[in-house]
Design a protein around this motif. Structure first.
Motif, PDB file in Angstrom:
ATOM      1  N   UNK A 636       0.835  -1.198   0.000  1.00  0.00           N
ATOM      2  CA  UNK A 636       0.000   0.000   0.000  1.00  0.00           C
ATOM      3  C   UNK A 636       0.874   1.254   0.000  1.00  0.00           C
ATOM      4  N   UNK A 637       1.976   1.223   0.800  1.00  0.00           N
ATOM      5  CA  UNK A 637       2.897   2.359   0.826  1.00  0.00           C
ATOM      6  C   UNK A 637       3.478   2.600  -0.578  1.00  0.00           C
ATOM      7  N   UNK A 638       3.871   1.498  -1.207  1.00  0.00           N
ATOM      8  CA  UNK A 638       4.472   1.638  -2.540  1.00  0.00           C
ATOM      9  C   UNK A 638       3.480   2.197  -3.543  1.00  0.00           C
ATOM     10  N   UNK A 639       2.238   1.681  -3.494  1.00  0.00           N
ATOM     11  CA  UNK A 639       1.216   2.142  -4.447  1.00  0.00           C
ATOM     12  C   UNK A 639       0.900   3.608  -4.212  1.00  0.00           C
ATOM     13  N   UNK A 640       0.804   3.966  -2.943  1.00  0.00           N
ATOM     14  CA  UNK A 640       0.482   5.360  -2.645  1.00  0.00           C
ATOM     15  C   UNK A 640       1.601   6.299  -3.081  1.00  0.00           C
ATOM     16  N   UNK A 641       2.829   5.734  -3.192  1.00  0.00           N
ATOM     17  CA  UNK A 641       3.957   6.552  -3.650  1.00  0.00           C
ATOM     18  C   UNK A 641       4.107   6.523  -5.165  1.00  0.00           C
ATOM     19  N   UNK A 642       3.159   5.832  -5.854  1.00  0.00           N
ATOM     20  CA  UNK A 642       3.195   5.787  -7.315  1.00  0.00           C
ATOM     21  C   UNK A 642       3.858   4.560  -7.896  1.00  0.00           C
ATOM     22  N   UNK A 643       4.279   3.594  -7.076  1.00  0.00           N
ATOM     23  CA  UNK A 643       4.912   2.358  -7.573  1.00  0.00           C
ATOM     24  C   UNK A 643       3.819   1.327  -7.817  1.00  0.00           C
ATOM     25  N   UNK A 644       3.408   1.177  -9.062  1.00  0.00           N
ATOM     26  CA  UNK A 644       2.305   0.268  -9.404  1.00  0.00           C
ATOM     27  C   UNK A 644       2.803  -1.049  -9.993  1.00  0.00           C
TER      28      UNK A 644
END
Length: 752
Positions: A636-644
């Motif tokens: 979730x942290x990664x996705x929220x930082x734009x890492x999809x």
């Protein structure tokens, strides 16, 4: 005068002999040397009657050589004669020659030794003028004149209708040649021979008296042997050489000195007005020797029975010459150190020495001319392929399929002829003796004279590298030695490709490095791989990069591995020095290699340093270890930082059933794609389908996947340990690391 200039003058003169300039040429030559003009007139006669042929060309070339050698201005006179006659064919009497005639006249002894058959010159020259006058008279009276020569004046008395003349008269004794100086080619031998080599049957020809007949198979050397015997036994005689079909009845003994009647191919003189028993008796009774030659086939055809021909032949002392040379004869053949004789000893194969020497030039000329589109272009390439493969060092007969594949490597268009037709043309025996290609042991060889001529000639282009490759693949051991010699000279001259080929032939790193340093990309790839394998990665990198930039995939992979090793080294150095990005990237390297513990430690180091970009990698590691709840936090942290790159929840369409997994692997497995046959086998084995699993393991191994053999060993080890051990060894031999480890650890427990 070099051979090229000599042939050029002969070719120009040959054109003049059959064109309108001939009378002017004859007049100019006669002004310098009447005997030479008579010789030339005979050649013009033969060209007109029999057409252009190798024998006439050879004799004409020799005539040009002798004429030009008579004095310092010989060549200039000959060139001016041809030029002036060609420029002004209407002038029957040309200008005086450029040099005094006396300067060009050879001594009488030399003129007597001239190698020309002037036997018919006088008769033909005399009859030509009479024939011209009679033709004019006959044409005016609408008459028809055919055949023969004129032996006296012809009186026209009204309309005759048709005039027929008999066979030509014998040569005038004034032009008979001395026996020792006569050229054997003029007597009927094939051109191109060297010094005479004594035959065992020569002892039977030590004396020539009466009627002597030398017989033999085609190209057995019977004419040359008879000529040599005549030169030895009759040194003070002159020789009368009538052409076939001559009216011999006018021959009679005379007081002009001793002479011998020469009848080559005697069957051409066994006609109504030729040699009969009466004439033979008159000549031999007066001490005139009759020396003749005849093929064995013609002799057998005429000798037996009650015909007049048989009666003539029954009176001959016959000497039969064999095609096969004895050991003593072969030893004498080697004595003169003549290149063509040495080649005959080496290359003649199953044919005789004289057959090789006589037929070889004909085969070479035919092969060279066959390249034309209207002739046999594919046949030419087929023979060239056989010659080149033999010169590359192949020892065994060449398979037909090798010739079929190799002859297409020359890049020439041969679409007008099929392979089968080309092979039939090349294999057809010439003169019933041999073809350009010779059948042997289920394959083909080029006839030996073609190899000898190819080695000596500049007319054959260099063998293409692709043909060398075909020869090396066919007979590597035999061809390698020759190939090293071939490529060394070019390599030493600085050819990078030759350097590379020489290095590959001998495993020579020096030549490999020289080729790579010269920019040969293939050599760069091989040298880079060699250096990398020895642990000299830094030295290998520039060579591998050059090869990789040229499209060498293997070099690119090796370079990437070297750079990856270097990257790992420096990432480790930086991570240990506290750099969080280096810790993150090093963790990715370790995770990809399966070192999850090491990856966790470096991810944790990056996290503690506050390096947020590690979140996606850390989440993937937790998910891999089954720690889904922890993984979701990081993802979730990664996705929220734009890492999809990594989804937070598991995708709903994941494969969950055996049927879905089976379908996933089976399609590619049935097409033999990559690792999927063995993967399908593992899936089936995991679900109890061991029989079908074994089928897929075997198929995968057959396609090159060593894991198939390893899985078979594990599948069979409980119930069939001997067979399992055999599969384990196959897997190890194919390079499977698990199989190698198992054999090394438990070799003593695995039984056949």
């Amino acid at each position: 005068m070099d051979d090229g200039e000599l042939r050029g003058l002969a070719a120009d003169l040959r054109q003049q002999l059959t064109g309108p300039a001939w009378p002017a040429v004859r007049a100019r030559v006669a002004a310098v040397d009447k005997l030479a003009a008579s010789e030339l007139e005979l050649l013009a006669f033969e060209l007109g009657r029999y057409g252009d042929n190798p024998r006439v060309r050879g004799v004409l070339t020799e005539w040009v050589r002798r004429f030009a050698a008579q004095g310092p201005s010989g060549r200039a006179v000959l060139r001016e004669t041809i030029r002036a006659a060609a420029a002004d064919t209407s002038t029957r009497a040309p200008a005086p020659p450029a040099a005094p005639a006396a300067e060009l006249r050879a001594p009488a002894a030399d003129r007597e030794a001239r190698n020309r058959a002037v036997a018919r010159a006088a008769a033909e020259a005399a009859s030509a003028d009479i024939a011209a006058a009679v033709r004019q008279a006959v044409v005016r009276a609408d008459n028809d004149v055919t055949g023969g020569v004129f032996l006296g004046p012809v009186v026209q008395t009204g309309t005759l209708g048709a005039v027929h003349f008999g066979p030509p008269a014998p040569p005038d004794p004034a032009v008979w040649m001395p026996a020792p100086g006569t050229d054997p080619v003029v007597l009927g031998a094939r051109p191109g021979g060297g010094p005479y080599v004594r035959r065992d049957r020569d002892a039977e020809l030590a004396e020539i008296d009466g009627f002597v007949l030398v017989t033999g198979e085609p190209l057995s050397g019977r004419t040359t042997t008879a000529w040599a015997a005549m030169a030895r036994a009759l040194p003070g005689h002159r020789v009368c050489v009538p052409p076939p079909g001559t009216d011999l009845r006018a021959l009679a003994p005379h007081g002009g000195g001793p002479w011998v009647l020469w009848l080559d191919d005697l069957e051409g003189h066994l006609h109504e007005r030729g040699l009969d028993t009466g004439l033979l008796a008159r000549l031999t009774g007066a001490g005139v020797p009759v020396l003749a030659t005849m093929s064995d086939e013609a002799y057998d055809r005429h000798r037996f029975g009650s015909s007049p021909h048989a009666r003539v032949l029954s009176r001959a002392r016959t000497v039969e010459l064999s095609l096969d040379w004895s050991d003593d004869e072969l030893a004498r053949l080697a004595e003169p150190r003549e290149p063509r004789y040495e080649e005959a000893l080496l290359w003649r194969g199953a044919t005789g020495v004289t057959q090789y020497l006589g037929l070889g030039p004909e085969l070479w000329a035919e092969w060279q001319r066959a390249r034309r589109p209207a002739n046999h272009p594919r046949g030419h390439l087929l023979v060239r392929a056989a010659v080149d493969l033999a010169l590359c060092g192949t020892m065994a007969p060449l398979p037909e399929e090798l010739l079929r594949a190799t002859h297409g490597l020359y890049g020439a268009d041969a679409s007008g002829e099929s392979f089968e037709d080309a092979l039939a043309w090349a294999a057809r025996p010439r003169l019933g003796i041999t073809g350009l290609l010779v059948r042997e042991g289920g394959g083909w060889r080029p006839y030996g004279s073609l190899l000898a001529d190819a080695l000596r000639s500049d007319a054959v282009p260099p063998t293409p590298d692709a043909v060398w490759d075909a020869a090396l693949a066919h007979e590597p051991e035999a061809v390698t030695t020759v190939a090293r010699i071939h490529y060394r000279s070019a390599a030493e001259a600085g050819d990078p490709d030759a350097m590379f080929r020489l290095a590959r032939l001998g495993g020579d790193e020096t030549w490999l490095r020289r080729a790579a340093d010269a920019g040969h990309t293939g050599a760069c790839g091989e040298l880079g791989g060699l250096l990398a394998g020895r642990g000299e990665g830094r030295a290998a990198e520039p060579y591998l990069e050059t090869a990789a930039e040229a499209g060498d995939a293997r070099a690119a992979t090796l370079l990437a591995k070297l750079l990856q090793d270097r990257a790992r080294h420096w990432l480790t150095t930086a991570a240990r020095a506290g750099d969080p990005e280096a810790a993150h990237r090093l963790g990715d390297v370790l995770f990809a290699e399966g070192d999850t513990d090491g990856a966790f430690d470096f991810y944790l180091q990056a996290s503690h340093a506050g390096y947020a970009a590690v979140a996606g990698s850390f989440g993937a590691l937790h998910r891999y270890q089954g720690e889904e709840k922890v993984a979701l936090v990081w993802l979730r942290r990664a996705i929220d930082a734009g890492d999809t790159r990594r989804p937070e929840p598991l995708e709903p369409n994941r494969l969950r059933s055996l049927a879905e997994a089976d379908e996933f692997f089976r399609g590619d497995a049935e097409r033999g794609c990559g690792l999927d046959p063995v993967n399908l086998g593992v899936l089936l084995e995991n679900h109890g389908e061991t029989d079908e699993a074994r089928t897929w393991y075997e198929k995968g191994f057959a396609l090159g996947d060593a894991y198939g053999a390893f899985r078979l060993a594990r599948l069979l080890e409980k119930d069939r340990p001997g067979e399992a051990a055999a599969w384990l060894r196959k897997a190890a031999a194919a390079g499977h690391p698990g199989a190698k480890e198992a054999l090394a650890a438990a070799a003593d427990t695995v039984e056949e």
